[in-house]
Design a protein around this motif. Sequence first.
Motif, PDB file in Angstrom:
ATOM      1  N   PRO A   1      13.559  -0.745   9.753  1.00 51.51           N
ATOM      2  CA  PRO A   1      14.930  -0.187  10.066  1.00 51.51           C
ATOM      3  C   PRO A   1      15.141   1.175   9.920  1.00 51.51           C
ATOM      4  N   ASP A   2      14.429   1.716   8.915  1.00 52.30           N
ATOM      5  CA  ASP A   2      14.913   3.099   8.577  1.00 52.30           C
ATOM      6  C   ASP A   2      14.181   3.862   9.562  1.00 52.30           C
ATOM      7  N   ALA A   3      13.145   3.511  10.296  1.00 50.14           N
ATOM      8  CA  ALA A   3      12.499   4.373  11.458  1.00 50.14           C
ATOM      9  C   ALA A   3      13.081   4.284  12.541  1.00 50.14           C
ATOM     10  N   ARG A   4      14.264   3.645  12.727  1.00 51.92           N
ATOM     11  CA  ARG A   4      15.002   3.497  14.025  1.00 51.92           C
ATOM     12  C   ARG A   4      15.865   4.433  14.262  1.00 51.92           C
ATOM     13  N   GLY A   5      16.418   4.658  15.544  1.00 49.30           N
ATOM     14  CA  GLY A   5      17.549   5.455  15.961  1.00 49.30           C
ATOM     15  C   GLY A   5      17.128   7.030  15.831  1.00 49.30           C
ATOM     16  N   GLY A   6      16.041   7.475  16.061  1.00 53.65           N
ATOM     17  CA  GLY A   6      15.385   8.768  16.455  1.00 53.65           C
ATOM     18  C   GLY A   6      14.591   8.831  17.458  1.00 53.65           C
TER      19      GLY A   6
ATOM     20  N   ARG B   1       0.792  -1.221  -0.027  1.00 52.24           N
ATOM     21  CA  ARG B   1       0.018   0.003  -0.005  1.00 52.24           C
ATOM     22  C   ARG B   1       0.847   1.155  -0.125  1.00 52.24           C
ATOM     23  N   ALA B   2       0.324   2.284  -0.630  1.00 55.64           N
ATOM     24  CA  ALA B   2       1.259   3.585  -0.791  1.00 55.64           C
ATOM     25  C   ALA B   2       1.479   4.174   0.699  1.00 55.64           C
ATOM     26  N   ASP B   3       0.595   4.018   1.716  1.00 57.07           N
ATOM     27  CA  ASP B   3       1.010   4.442   2.765  1.00 57.07           C
ATOM     28  C   ASP B   3       1.705   3.441   3.592  1.00 57.07           C
ATOM     29  N   TRP B   4       2.268   2.516   3.261  1.00 55.30           N
ATOM     30  CA  TRP B   4       3.045   1.586   4.150  1.00 55.30           C
ATOM     31  C   TRP B   4       4.607   1.801   3.762  1.00 55.30           C
ATOM     32  N   ALA B   5       5.416   1.823   4.740  1.00 58.48           N
ATOM     33  CA  ALA B   5       6.705   2.180   4.385  1.00 58.48           C
ATOM     34  C   ALA B   5       7.383   0.901   3.884  1.00 58.48           C
ATOM     35  N   GLU B   6       8.686   1.223   2.982  1.00 60.02           N
ATOM     36  CA  GLU B   6       9.438   0.147   2.807  1.00 60.02           C
ATOM     37  C   GLU B   6       9.747  -0.616   3.886  1.00 60.02           C
ATOM     38  N   GLY B   7       9.674  -2.063   3.725  1.00 60.77           N
ATOM     39  CA  GLY B   7       9.973  -3.217   4.548  1.00 60.77           C
ATOM     40  C   GLY B   7       8.661  -3.343   5.703  1.00 60.77           C
ATOM     41  N   TYR B   8       7.730  -2.628   5.460  1.00 59.35           N
ATOM     42  CA  TYR B   8       6.589  -2.948   6.345  1.00 59.35           C
ATOM     43  C   TYR B   8       5.460  -3.689   5.603  1.00 59.35           C
ATOM     44  N   PRO B   9       4.960  -4.742   5.899  1.00 57.08           N
ATOM     45  CA  PRO B   9       4.977  -5.321   7.290  1.00 57.08           C
ATOM     46  C   PRO B   9       6.077  -6.174   7.533  1.00 57.08           C
ATOM     47  N   ARG B  10       6.846  -6.295   8.717  1.00 62.62           N
ATOM     48  CA  ARG B  10       8.054  -7.055   9.167  1.00 62.62           C
ATOM     49  C   ARG B  10       7.438  -8.182   9.408  1.00 62.62           C
ATOM     50  N   GLU B  11       8.208  -9.489   9.625  1.00 64.67           N
ATOM     51  CA  GLU B  11       7.617 -10.557  10.220  1.00 64.67           C
ATOM     52  C   GLU B  11       6.903 -10.678  11.583  1.00 64.67           C
TER      53      GLU B  11
ATOM     54  N   ALA C   1       8.414   9.041  30.438  1.00 66.27           N
ATOM     55  CA  ALA C   1       9.124   9.885  29.812  1.00 66.27           C
ATOM     56  C   ALA C   1       8.611  10.021  28.326  1.00 66.27           C
ATOM     57  N   ARG C   2       8.549  11.162  27.582  1.00 63.99           N
ATOM     58  CA  ARG C   2       8.127  11.246  26.297  1.00 63.99           C
ATOM     59  C   ARG C   2       9.024  11.726  25.224  1.00 63.99           C
ATOM     60  N   VAL C   3      10.195  11.934  25.731  1.00 63.75           N
ATOM     61  CA  VAL C   3      11.207  12.308  24.508  1.00 63.75           C
ATOM     62  C   VAL C   3      12.468  11.263  24.627  1.00 63.75           C
ATOM     63  N   GLY C   4      12.773  10.864  23.552  1.00 66.77           N
ATOM     64  CA  GLY C   4      13.857   9.736  23.312  1.00 66.77           C
ATOM     65  C   GLY C   4      15.013  10.418  23.066  1.00 66.77           C
ATOM     66  N   GLY C   5      16.272   9.584  23.280  1.00 69.83           N
ATOM     67  CA  GLY C   5      17.449   9.966  23.277  1.00 69.83           C
ATOM     68  C   GLY C   5      18.043   9.374  21.760  1.00 69.83           C
ATOM     69  N   VAL C   6      19.291  10.065  21.376  1.00 73.27           N
ATOM     70  CA  VAL C   6      19.912   9.538  20.078  1.00 73.27           C
ATOM     71  C   VAL C   6      20.196   8.067  20.393  1.00 73.27           C
ATOM     72  N   GLY C   7      19.900   7.392  19.143  1.00 68.98           N
ATOM     73  CA  GLY C   7      20.289   5.890  19.256  1.00 68.98           C
ATOM     74  C   GLY C   7      19.336   4.933  19.620  1.00 68.98           C
ATOM     75  N   GLU C   8      18.177   5.578  20.010  1.00 75.40           N
ATOM     76  CA  GLU C   8      17.083   4.802  20.288  1.00 75.40           C
ATOM     77  C   GLU C   8      16.222   3.930  18.998  1.00 75.40           C
ATOM     78  N   PRO C   9      15.605   3.042  19.224  1.00 79.17           N
ATOM     79  CA  PRO C   9      14.879   2.496  18.066  1.00 79.17           C
ATOM     80  C   PRO C   9      13.600   3.495  17.957  1.00 79.17           C
TER      81      PRO C   9
END
Length: 355
Positions: free
Chosen positions: A269-274, A207-217, A347-355
């Motif tokens: 994977p592309d949505a992780r780390g921010g 679907r157009a509104d699904w990111a590349e790699g979604y859905p995962r296993e 907490a509501r704000v994540g840190g660098v390196g989080e998925p």
Amino acid sequence: MIELVRPTVDLAGSWWEMVDDFGDETIHGSGYRPGDRDALRDPEVFEEWADWLGRMERPDEALPEGRVPSSNRWVVRDGRVVGTIAVRHALTPSLVAEGGHIGYAVSQGARRQGVAREALRLALELAAARGIDPVLVTCDVDNIGSARTIASAGGVLEDERDGVLRHWVSTGAPARPIGPGPIETREARLVPITPGDAAAMRAGERRADWAEGYPREDDLDAVGMMTSGPDAWSPRHVVRRSDGLAVGSIGCFGPPEDGVVEVGYGLVPDARGGGLMTDVLSAMVRSLEAAGLRVVAHTEAGNRASQRVLARLGFRRVTDPGEGAGEDAGAETEWSWARPAGAGRVARVGGVGEP
């Protein structure tokens, strides 16, 4: 005295005085466009328009495409309209980039007199009553006065995008108990997966509104447990606000048992780390705890990123990883986590390196 008043024909006279005071300026948070001026000069049309502004906060009101439910108010001082303010109940990608949850404007004759500061304070109370927390408030980069007003309300600057300063303000609103509807977070919407979505995911449709790699296993495993239409415990798409794409899923492993519910989650994977997963899981946990539930989770022993997210949200490991499970523990070894009762605000704000 400053009040936020629902739009009403009784204030039409001072409303038009305010509009004239703005001249060619955009009146943010008003729902008014200069092209509507001639039509709105008809008292009957004005009355219907003011009534429609009031109806926009009703969840059953049909809205034009691109509009979201909003609490529209006029800023009234000593019985006269001196500004407008709107509290939007949700964010679209364009509102994330520019408009924010709250749009407001104060007429020239009422500026630098504390009107905007008090109006924003009252609007934040409205947002809190709606369960919106945190609130995004924006202003143009050269609008120094508005930036100061937002800062005085507790706004924390996140970034500048195309000449727009984006601030987040905590309202301290209690979370709403989890239900079958979407959960709104700072960075995403958690939208229950429908049977149609689940069928498409299993069939390998794109679907157009699904990111590349979604859905995962893991996402497919989650929908594989669905037995009926979406409810509070169904898996949810993680729909990223910045681009409207589904980038992962989050949900519960069935209804609670003895007041305990287990959550599962993951991102492409592309949505992780921010910090997105921290934001999403925080909102999910708050909604579950608001329903009086205790939340638990499991991670693979080697999934350090997920463990950091859980730890930041107050979870503690409640079982040992098993014999021989250290830094090089096998991927099949699971750790159990629980968030203790009374662990405090999530907490509501994540840190660098989080998925």
